[in-house]
Motif scaffolding. Sequence first.
Motif, PDB file in Angstrom:
ATOM      1  N   GLN A 194       0.826  -1.217   0.000  1.00 45.87           N
ATOM      2  CA  GLN A 194       0.000   0.000   0.000  1.00 45.87           C
ATOM      3  C   GLN A 194       0.859   1.265   0.000  1.00 45.87           C
ATOM      4  N   PHE A 195       1.878   1.281   0.834  1.00 48.67           N
ATOM      5  CA  PHE A 195       2.751   2.453   0.864  1.00 48.67           C
ATOM      6  C   PHE A 195       3.537   2.589  -0.443  1.00 48.67           C
ATOM      7  N   ASP A 196       3.949   1.451  -0.994  1.00 50.97           N
ATOM      8  CA  ASP A 196       4.674   1.499  -2.261  1.00 50.97           C
ATOM      9  C   ASP A 196       3.759   1.991  -3.379  1.00 50.97           C
ATOM     10  N   GLU A 197       2.525   1.457  -3.384  1.00 52.29           N
ATOM     11  CA  GLU A 197       1.575   1.899  -4.400  1.00 52.29           C
ATOM     12  C   GLU A 197       1.256   3.393  -4.245  1.00 52.29           C
ATOM     13  N   ALA A 198       1.094   3.839  -2.986  1.00 50.89           N
ATOM     14  CA  ALA A 198       0.828   5.268  -2.756  1.00 50.89           C
ATOM     15  C   ALA A 198       1.970   6.125  -3.293  1.00 50.89           C
ATOM     16  N   GLY A 199       3.205   5.722  -3.050  1.00 52.77           N
ATOM     17  CA  GLY A 199       4.367   6.454  -3.561  1.00 52.77           C
ATOM     18  C   GLY A 199       4.404   6.444  -5.073  1.00 52.77           C
ATOM     19  N   GLN A 200       4.134   5.260  -5.705  1.00 47.66           N
ATOM     20  CA  GLN A 200       4.157   5.174  -7.157  1.00 47.66           C
ATOM     21  C   GLN A 200       3.049   6.021  -7.786  1.00 47.66           C
ATOM     22  N   ARG A 201       1.860   5.998  -7.151  1.00 49.01           N
ATOM     23  CA  ARG A 201       0.758   6.821  -7.660  1.00 49.01           C
ATOM     24  C   ARG A 201       1.118   8.308  -7.562  1.00 49.01           C
ATOM     25  N   ALA A 202       1.698   8.682  -6.406  1.00 48.72           N
ATOM     26  CA  ALA A 202       2.105  10.092  -6.230  1.00 48.72           C
ATOM     27  C   ALA A 202       3.127  10.505  -7.280  1.00 48.72           C
ATOM     28  N   LEU A 203       4.120   9.631  -7.548  1.00 45.72           N
ATOM     29  CA  LEU A 203       5.147   9.951  -8.541  1.00 45.72           C
ATOM     30  C   LEU A 203       4.554  10.033  -9.938  1.00 45.72           C
ATOM     31  N   MET A 204       3.660   9.074 -10.273  1.00 40.92           N
ATOM     32  CA  MET A 204       3.046   9.080 -11.589  1.00 40.92           C
ATOM     33  C   MET A 204       2.201  10.344 -11.792  1.00 40.92           C
ATOM     34  N   LEU A 205       1.458  10.697 -10.737  1.00 41.98           N
ATOM     35  CA  LEU A 205       0.631  11.900 -10.834  1.00 41.98           C
ATOM     36  C   LEU A 205       1.518  13.155 -10.952  1.00 41.98           C
ATOM     37  N   ALA A 206       2.657  13.142 -10.251  1.00 41.96           N
ATOM     38  CA  ALA A 206       3.598  14.263 -10.350  1.00 41.96           C
ATOM     39  C   ALA A 206       4.147  14.363 -11.775  1.00 41.96           C
ATOM     40  N   ARG A 207       4.519  13.262 -12.388  1.00 40.42           N
ATOM     41  CA  ARG A 207       5.040  13.270 -13.751  1.00 40.42           C
ATOM     42  C   ARG A 207       3.992  13.780 -14.734  1.00 40.42           C
ATOM     43  N   THR A 208       2.732  13.286 -14.493  1.00 40.03           N
ATOM     44  CA  THR A 208       1.653  13.736 -15.385  1.00 40.03           C
ATOM     45  C   THR A 208       1.465  15.252 -15.286  1.00 40.03           C
ATOM     46  N   THR A 209       1.484  15.759 -14.057  1.00 35.92           N
ATOM     47  CA  THR A 209       1.306  17.204 -13.853  1.00 35.92           C
ATOM     48  C   THR A 209       2.466  17.994 -14.452  1.00 35.92           C
ATOM     49  N   ALA A 210       3.674  17.485 -14.286  1.00 35.91           N
ATOM     50  CA  ALA A 210       4.856  18.181 -14.808  1.00 35.91           C
ATOM     51  C   ALA A 210       4.856  18.222 -16.330  1.00 35.91           C
ATOM     52  N   ALA A 211       4.220  17.250 -16.938  1.00 31.61           N
ATOM     53  CA  ALA A 211       4.209  17.193 -18.402  1.00 31.61           C
ATOM     54  C   ALA A 211       3.108  18.033 -19.020  1.00 31.61           C
ATOM     55  N   LEU A 212       2.231  18.595 -18.209  1.00 28.12           N
ATOM     56  CA  LEU A 212       1.153  19.411 -18.759  1.00 28.12           C
ATOM     57  C   LEU A 212       1.724  20.684 -19.400  1.00 28.12           C
ATOM     58  N   PRO A 213       1.226  21.099 -20.564  1.00 25.44           N
ATOM     59  CA  PRO A 213       1.704  22.356 -21.186  1.00 25.44           C
ATOM     60  C   PRO A 213       1.423  23.561 -20.299  1.00 25.44           C
TER      61      PRO A 213
END
Length: 543
Positions: A40-59
């Motif tokens: 659960q903690f690993d998934e939470a970290g991976q979700r947070a990182l994925m969401l961060a990457r998605t946000t960073a890639a927004l124009p």
Amino acid sequence: MIWMNQLKLRTKINLLVFLIVGVVVLLTIASIEYLTIERQFDEAGQRALMLARTTAALPETVQAFASPDSVLKLQTLVETIRQKTGAQFIVIADMDQIRIVHPSPSEIGKHMVGEDNGLVLEGQDSITMATGTLGRSIRGKTPIRDASGQQIGIVSVGFLVTAVWRQIGLNLLWIASTGFVALLCGLLGAYLLSGSIKKQLFNMEPFEIAYLAREQSAILESIREGIIAVNSHGDITTCNHEASKMIGLDAREVIGEPIRSILPHSRLPEVLLQGTPHYDQPMIIGNTLVVVNRVPVTTEGRVIGAVASFRDKQQLDQISHRMSDIGRYVDTIRSQRHEFMNKLHLISGLIEMKDYELAKNIIEEVNHDYQSTLDFFLAHIKDPAIVGILIGKLHKAKELSIPLHIDPSSSVPNLVSHRELVITFLGNTIENAFEAINAESETAARKTHPDADRQADIKVYLYEEPERLTVSVRDTGPGIDPALGRSVLQDGVSTKGEGRGTGLALVQRLAANAGGTISVRSSSEGTELKMILPKEGVEKSES
């Protein structure tokens, strides 16, 4: 522990299975919980990182750094993403860690807290756990790069640890419920298993089984019969001391061996195959003739083994002969009583008639007969047991009206060696002589016997020498069939029909064991059986 020994077998099984299943379930739940928390903690970290990457890639994110007027639009967009994804916060900051986007507008323009931006400032993604303005959280951080690849800021997405634990708690509740069901299933299985075991053990407790086993072992070793048991494959499972002694092998050497390898002529395999018992069957084990009983062991109609019990036929013959001797002693006492009653009635009648002189003469005659007999025995035969059997036979001979004489030259100055054997020989041979003379008398009465006028007579001779004892019994009966000869001394051979022929055979074996011999001399004039025994302590001379 004492209290454990007092528990019943079924309770012990239930407790043991409960403990085993309980420990297994607890260990399983603990392992699953550990893996679940970690995942659960690993998934939470991976979700947070994925969401961060998605946000960073927004124009819009890159544009906000180029045009400060676009920050408000980016704030609205990021907040919408945060709410839809369930993130606790999405923070965008410049390279000086000054927030430009934050869920709380009051925090915009302030420095990021947590001190966990080292890697992301170096241009690397990171997953960290730190405490910020909204609480302790799992954070995924990634750099923001412009079109040329130059890092211009960072995105930090976080999920509160409390929220993660809330999700973990729901999962653990489901896991614990599953474990509880497994524990109930284990208890049900333990209950059914303990019931089945108790049924197979005939509802007996272990201490009862142990006592029964010790008791049966004691019984097997105490009886005078040999016992051998085999399983359904014909392998020996039980062999008591008496059986091992007859076989000539230690019981531990035969356990587990095929019965035919130990006793090649055993018929226990037949009992296993046919399921039919055998009773009182003769068999030779080693050098011993035994009488065997064989019975199958069955359960639910299926033969699972067989048991054979056997005993030395010589011992059985001895018992049978002693019982016969008791019967003969009773007959002797009865005949003696009958004779004395006749004498008493005669004397009583004479006294009633006042013929005192004749009564006196009869009393003196009876006294003289018994006194002369007693004087003879006191002078010639010193063994009271031999005197007893001979006096008994004299009384029976008188009742049967058959003359029985003790040879005047007889002499037994001491207690005889092999007393039981001598008594057995005298008892058998004199009884045989009585029967032979009676049979001849019946034949003569029908006037079919050529020697009807021959005088019946039985003569007993006992003489003890320094090295041997000679005992003979001669009668004037019809003699033994010449076709039988010495075979009359063999077991089961008799001139009197079935079921006879054990007495002389028994005496023959006992005499041979004692180092003596028995000879038979027979003709139409009568029969003489002679037994010669060495005295105890004197070696038999070699021929």
